[in-house]
Motif scaffolding. Sequence first.
Motif, mmCIF file in Angstrom:
data_model
loop_
_atom_site.group_PDB
_atom_site.id
_atom_site.type_symbol
_atom_site.label_atom_id
_atom_site.label_comp_id
_atom_site.label_asym_id
_atom_site.label_seq_id
_atom_site.Cartn_x
_atom_site.Cartn_y
_atom_site.Cartn_z
ATOM 1 N N PRO A 123 0.839 -1.204 0.000
ATOM 2 C CA PRO A 123 0.000 0.000 0.000
ATOM 3 C C PRO A 123 0.874 1.254 0.000
ATOM 4 O O PRO A 123 2.035 1.232 0.404
ATOM 5 C CB PRO A 123 -0.807 -0.120 1.292
ATOM 6 C CG PRO A 123 -0.073 -1.089 2.138
ATOM 7 C CD PRO A 123 0.717 -1.971 1.234
ATOM 8 N N HIS A 124 0.298 2.367 -0.469
ATOM 9 C CA HIS A 124 1.042 3.621 -0.568
ATOM 10 C C HIS A 124 1.160 4.350 0.754
ATOM 11 O O HIS A 124 1.987 5.247 0.891
ATOM 12 C CB HIS A 124 0.383 4.535 -1.596
ATOM 13 C CG HIS A 124 0.404 3.946 -2.978
ATOM 14 N ND1 HIS A 124 1.567 3.728 -3.684
ATOM 15 C CD2 HIS A 124 -0.613 3.511 -3.761
ATOM 16 C CE1 HIS A 124 1.278 3.189 -4.857
ATOM 17 N NE2 HIS A 124 -0.041 3.046 -4.926
ATOM 18 N N GLY A 125 0.382 3.999 1.708
ATOM 19 C CA GLY A 125 0.435 4.638 3.027
ATOM 20 C C GLY A 125 -0.505 3.927 3.984
ATOM 21 O O GLY A 125 -1.175 2.944 3.642
ATOM 22 N N PHE A 126 -0.552 4.466 5.193
ATOM 23 C CA PHE A 126 -1.375 3.855 6.232
ATOM 24 C C PHE A 126 -2.854 3.914 5.866
ATOM 25 O O PHE A 126 -3.588 2.937 6.050
ATOM 26 C CB PHE A 126 -1.117 4.558 7.577
ATOM 27 C CG PHE A 126 -1.851 3.930 8.719
ATOM 28 C CD1 PHE A 126 -1.451 2.698 9.220
ATOM 29 C CD2 PHE A 126 -2.954 4.548 9.292
ATOM 30 C CE1 PHE A 126 -2.134 2.101 10.269
ATOM 31 C CE2 PHE A 126 -3.636 3.963 10.341
ATOM 32 C CZ PHE A 126 -3.230 2.742 10.830
ATOM 33 N N SER A 127 -3.321 5.053 5.353
ATOM 34 C CA SER A 127 -4.736 5.185 5.005
ATOM 35 C C SER A 127 -5.098 4.247 3.846
ATOM 36 O O SER A 127 -6.205 3.702 3.817
ATOM 37 C CB SER A 127 -5.086 6.630 4.659
ATOM 38 O OG SER A 127 -4.351 7.053 3.528
ATOM 39 N N ASP A 128 -4.183 4.059 2.895
ATOM 40 C CA ASP A 128 -4.414 3.116 1.799
ATOM 41 C C ASP A 128 -4.502 1.691 2.339
ATOM 42 O O ASP A 128 -5.348 0.907 1.900
ATOM 43 C CB ASP A 128 -3.306 3.237 0.753
ATOM 44 C CG ASP A 128 -3.550 2.377 -0.475
ATOM 45 O OD1 ASP A 128 -4.731 2.166 -0.838
ATOM 46 O OD2 ASP A 128 -2.561 1.918 -1.082
ATOM 47 N N ALA A 129 -3.637 1.354 3.285
ATOM 48 C CA ALA A 129 -3.665 0.014 3.883
ATOM 49 C C ALA A 129 -4.980 -0.227 4.621
ATOM 50 O O ALA A 129 -5.595 -1.297 4.478
ATOM 51 C CB ALA A 129 -2.482 -0.171 4.830
ATOM 52 N N ILE A 130 -5.433 0.753 5.384
ATOM 53 C CA ILE A 130 -6.695 0.617 6.127
ATOM 54 C C ILE A 130 -7.862 0.471 5.154
ATOM 55 O O ILE A 130 -8.754 -0.354 5.354
ATOM 56 C CB ILE A 130 -6.911 1.817 7.074
ATOM 57 C CG1 ILE A 130 -5.823 1.853 8.153
ATOM 58 C CG2 ILE A 130 -8.296 1.792 7.694
ATOM 59 C CD1 ILE A 130 -5.809 0.639 9.055
ATOM 60 N N VAL A 158 -4.486 -12.927 7.588
ATOM 61 C CA VAL A 158 -5.628 -12.277 6.935
ATOM 62 C C VAL A 158 -5.389 -10.783 6.790
ATOM 63 O O VAL A 158 -5.606 -10.204 5.717
ATOM 64 C CB VAL A 158 -6.923 -12.568 7.726
ATOM 65 C CG1 VAL A 158 -8.041 -11.629 7.334
ATOM 66 C CG2 VAL A 158 -7.346 -14.017 7.536
ATOM 67 N N VAL A 159 -4.919 -10.136 7.850
ATOM 68 C CA VAL A 159 -4.685 -8.687 7.791
ATOM 69 C C VAL A 159 -3.563 -8.352 6.815
ATOM 70 O O VAL A 159 -3.674 -7.393 6.037
ATOM 71 C CB VAL A 159 -4.399 -8.124 9.206
ATOM 72 C CG1 VAL A 159 -3.911 -6.692 9.154
ATOM 73 C CG2 VAL A 159 -5.648 -8.222 10.065
ATOM 74 N N VAL A 160 -2.503 -9.140 6.803
ATOM 75 C CA VAL A 160 -1.403 -8.889 5.857
ATOM 76 C C VAL A 160 -1.904 -9.065 4.427
ATOM 77 O O VAL A 160 -1.631 -8.223 3.556
ATOM 78 C CB VAL A 160 -0.197 -9.822 6.154
ATOM 79 C CG1 VAL A 160 0.804 -9.800 5.020
ATOM 80 C CG2 VAL A 160 0.473 -9.398 7.456
ATOM 81 N N HIS A 161 -2.639 -10.140 4.175
ATOM 82 C CA HIS A 161 -3.165 -10.334 2.818
ATOM 83 C C HIS A 161 -4.108 -9.191 2.439
ATOM 84 O O HIS A 161 -4.043 -8.664 1.325
ATOM 85 C CB HIS A 161 -3.893 -11.664 2.683
ATOM 86 C CG HIS A 161 -4.474 -11.859 1.315
ATOM 87 N ND1 HIS A 161 -5.754 -11.453 1.006
ATOM 88 C CD2 HIS A 161 -3.939 -12.377 0.177
ATOM 89 C CE1 HIS A 161 -5.996 -11.725 -0.280
ATOM 90 N NE2 HIS A 161 -4.904 -12.289 -0.795
ATOM 91 N N ALA A 162 -4.991 -8.815 3.354
ATOM 92 C CA ALA A 162 -5.945 -7.744 3.064
ATOM 93 C C ALA A 162 -5.242 -6.421 2.808
ATOM 94 O O ALA A 162 -5.710 -5.601 2.017
ATOM 95 C CB ALA A 162 -6.937 -7.599 4.219
ATOM 96 N N ALA A 163 -4.092 -6.206 3.437
ATOM 97 C CA ALA A 163 -3.362 -4.954 3.235
ATOM 98 C C ALA A 163 -2.597 -4.945 1.918
ATOM 99 O O ALA A 163 -2.489 -3.899 1.274
ATOM 100 C CB ALA A 163 -2.397 -4.710 4.399
#
Length: 187
Positions: free
Chosen positions: A51-58, A156-161
Amino acid sequence: MTNYGSIPTSSHPSPPIDLEYISRAKHRIKSGLATRRPWKTMFDLQSLNLPHGFSDAISRIKTNLVHFRANYAVVVLVILFLSLIYHPTSLLVLAVLAVFWIFLYFLRDEPLVVFRHQVDDRTVMICLSVLTVAMLLFTRATVNVLGAVGTGVVLVVVHAAVRRSDDLYLDEDAAAEREASGLTSYP
């Protein structure tokens, strides 16, 4: 007159196998598993990037958790099963809970209604998850259960991010267009 060598038989024939029931169950299993997204789509290597940043990851995590929720539930349950191989009591409890998962989450055709209130899928999944973890903790496999659930959640969280979410709904729109135009073929 006595028949000493005869084997008593029942006067009532055994009920025939209800083929309609089997057909309905088969259809229900297929339609229930239809909520699960294709594994090929989930693990498409071209859709994986950082992801490009924290907000993109969320944002990705929120979108992917909704889109792949049935797949993620399967992943966590498989990890939990593998962690309990050397705990037969826990495996038995997990097998009983798997029946609950199958009928209350994966194979439901219509929404679950409890005391005349409709319960959404997310609430059912959260309740079943809490029930599964709680019941398995009572089987004295606490370290295994917590480790497996923790590992599953991290995966799951790593894959989703790292799974791009901008292409997820394009596939559904294209499928809807193909179905509307009659291009979809069913085996």
